[in-house]
Scaffold this active site. Structure first.
Site, PDB file in Angstrom:
ATOM      1  N   ASP A 284     105.688  58.487  48.972  1.00  0.00           N
ATOM      2  CA  ASP A 284     106.784  59.391  49.325  1.00  0.00           C
ATOM      3  C   ASP A 284     107.362  58.901  50.652  1.00  0.00           C
ATOM      4  O   ASP A 284     106.797  59.132  51.713  1.00  0.00           O
ATOM      5  CB  ASP A 284     106.235  60.820  49.443  1.00  0.00           C
TER       6      ASP A 284
ATOM      7  N   LYS B 251     116.268  62.375  52.349  1.00  0.00           N
ATOM      8  CA  LYS B 251     116.643  62.596  53.747  1.00  0.00           C
ATOM      9  C   LYS B 251     117.739  61.648  54.277  1.00  0.00           C
ATOM     10  O   LYS B 251     118.906  61.960  54.190  1.00  0.00           O
ATOM     11  CB  LYS B 251     115.404  62.568  54.650  1.00  0.00           C
TER      12      LYS B 251
ATOM     13  N   PHE C 235     103.275  66.604  52.863  1.00  0.00           N
ATOM     14  CA  PHE C 235     104.456  67.410  52.554  1.00  0.00           C
ATOM     15  C   PHE C 235     105.286  66.657  51.531  1.00  0.00           C
ATOM     16  O   PHE C 235     105.724  65.541  51.775  1.00  0.00           O
ATOM     17  CB  PHE C 235     105.302  67.710  53.791  1.00  0.00           C
TER      18      PHE C 235
HETATM   19  C1  LIG Z   1     111.524  66.521  53.708  1.00  0.00           C
HETATM   20  C2  LIG Z   1     110.507  65.898  52.831  1.00  0.00           C
HETATM   21  C3  LIG Z   1     110.468  66.179  51.447  1.00  0.00           C
HETATM   22  C4  LIG Z   1     111.351  67.204  50.808  1.00  0.00           C
HETATM   23  O1  LIG Z   1     112.690  66.860  50.871  1.00  0.00           O
HETATM   24  P1  LIG Z   1     113.815  67.963  50.515  1.00  0.00           P
HETATM   25  O2  LIG Z   1     115.079  67.183  50.538  1.00  0.00           O
HETATM   26  O3  LIG Z   1     113.718  69.017  51.563  1.00  0.00           O
HETATM   27  O4  LIG Z   1     113.478  68.498  49.168  1.00  0.00           O
HETATM   28  C5  LIG Z   1     109.544  65.500  50.684  1.00  0.00           C
HETATM   29  N1  LIG Z   1     108.705  64.599  51.229  1.00  0.00           N
HETATM   30  C6  LIG Z   1     108.713  64.310  52.534  1.00  0.00           C
HETATM   31  C7  LIG Z   1     107.788  63.271  53.059  1.00  0.00           C
HETATM   32  C8  LIG Z   1     109.613  64.954  53.385  1.00  0.00           C
HETATM   33  O5  LIG Z   1     109.604  64.691  54.699  1.00  0.00           O
END
Ligand SMILES: *Cc1c(COP(=O)(O)O)cnc(C)c1O
Length: 394
Positions: A220, A249, A135
């Site tokens: 990420d 986050k 994700f």
């Molecule tokens: C939540 C998340 C995103 C996206 O973040 P947003 O602030 O919702 O755009 C990207 N990568 C990971 C691993 C996430 O958990």
């Protein structure tokens, strides 16, 4: 009188689903709804409220900054922004930072860096290898990176230049690497994909493969970073360093802010290449600088690490004794409880009735992600409420 649910149903694009409560106030790990009911919040703004709700020091920082200056622009210099940059560079492997407002934007920035780096250093190679079940966000490029048809099918055609391989499968990654490959982008452990922790040594082997092939490694850490898994960044536990690292986050403790961090060789932007109106706003970076300082200087990281170990032990013992629970996944304060059947949404509903906010990250996996300031009593209480909710849902 129409309820808030009716009003929302009439007005909002129905792109997601909500739990049937209206949260009006919080303190630490607790929140209250509009009827005065108290809940233990083990979702914490989806792993964002690092310091808990309504932290008095963070509130003071935000209020003081708001009275002085909320936002200027990136056409001028700003003090909180440079302070946050210094903190992040001092406490990561990166040399340079670019500020944004969200995880998706942080990953977009990382992908643009990789594309440009490929033009300069790899003869225009541009394909980024990502993992299945990943994700990376909800913009067009990041749903292409995410590679989950559930998120991307309605929005095709997608930006090109992404390949997908099973997570935790080095041979597949090697087989997918070609002349057009520029980077590998992974979560150090997969969050939204179901709290999937790779085998020991996998990330180290991916790092070695990237070095051997001359590829960038993008991690990420939007969900796994900021102390969530016991260290400031999850990559520290793997004995490796990425070329590019993304954060969002928890970075602002609930205030929207994100960052793409890169080591010098990967920080290839030149003036005009990228921009962001609100990215690194004065208010957001003042909040984030406070959060990072509390983590690394104020003991929150260590406290969160201890609570993360406790949460792991408590859930393990729940998994040992509770029928219908298969096992525990994750690290630190990012844990998944795996159920035998696809009843996680029912467990979430039962937990909410009992006063615990949880998340069903998969139909058979419950996600626990409390603030780093959660107390040991709150963990024991949450696990006991979860146990009752599992029993009620089975
Ligand atoms: C939540 C998340 C995103 C996206 O973040 P947003 O602030 O919702 O755009 C990207 N990568 C990971 C691993 C996430 O958990």
């Amino acid at each position: 009188m129409t309820t808030i649910r009716d009003r929302e149903a009439a007005l909002y694009m129905q792109a997601g689903r909500r739990m049937p409560i209206t949260v009006v106030r919080g303190a630490g790990t607790r929140v209250w709804d509009d009827e005065g009911r108290e809940y233990l919040d083990f979702v914490a703004g989806i792993a964002t409220n690092t310091l808990g709700h309504a932290d008095p020091e963070l509130a003071d920082v935000i209020a003081a900054q708001a009275r002085r200056l909320v936002h200027t622009s990136n056409l001028v210099y700003s003090l909180p922004q440079i302070e946050l940059a210094e903190l992040l560079i001092a406490h990561s492997c990166a040399d340079r930072v670019f500020f944004v407002n969200s995880g998706a934007e942080a990953n977009e920035t990382a992908l643009k860096l990789a594309r440009k780096w490929g033009k300069i250093h790899r003869d225009g190679a541009h394909v980024v290898i990502c993992a299945e079940n990943a994700f990376h966000g909800r913009t067009l490029a990041t749903i292409a990176a995410t590679g989950n048809p559930r998120y991307s099918d309605p929005f095709t055609p997608l930006p090109a230049g992404f390949a997908h391989v099973p997570y935790d499968d080095l041979d597949a990654l090697k087989a997918a690497t070609g002349d057009e490959t520029v980077a590998v982008m992974l979560e150090p452990l997969q969050g939204e994909g179901g709290i999937n922790v790779p085998s020991p040594g996998y990330l180290r082997a991916v790092r070695a493969w990237c070095d051997e092939q001359g590829l960038l490694l993008i991690l990420d850490e939007v969900q796994s970073g900021m102390g969530r898994t016991g260290t400031l960044w999850a990559y520290e536990q793997e004995g490796i360093e990425p070329d590019i690292l993304t954060s969002a986050k928890a970075l602002g403790g609930g205030v929207p802010v994100g960052a793409a961090l890169a080591r010098e060789h990967a920080a290839v932007f030149e003036p005009g290449d990228h921009g962001n109106t609100f990215g690194g706003s004065v208010l957001a970076t003042a909040a984030a600088a406070h959060v990072v300082r509390r983590l690394v200087e104020g003991g929150v990281l260590e406290a969160g690490r201890a609570r993360g170990e406790q949460l792991g032990r408590s859930l393990e013992s729940l998994a040992d004794r509770a029928p219908g629970v298969v096992g525990v996944r994750g690290r630190g304060l990012l844990r998944g409880l795996e159920l035998e059947r696809d009843v996680a949404p029912d467990v979430v509903a039962a937990a909410l009735d009992a006063g615990l906010i949880l998340n069903a990250v998969r139909p058979n996996v419950l996600r626990f992600m409390p603030p780093l300031t959660v107390t040991d009593e709150e963990i024991e209480r949450a696990v006991s409420l979860a146990e009752q909710a599992v029993a009620a849902a089975l």
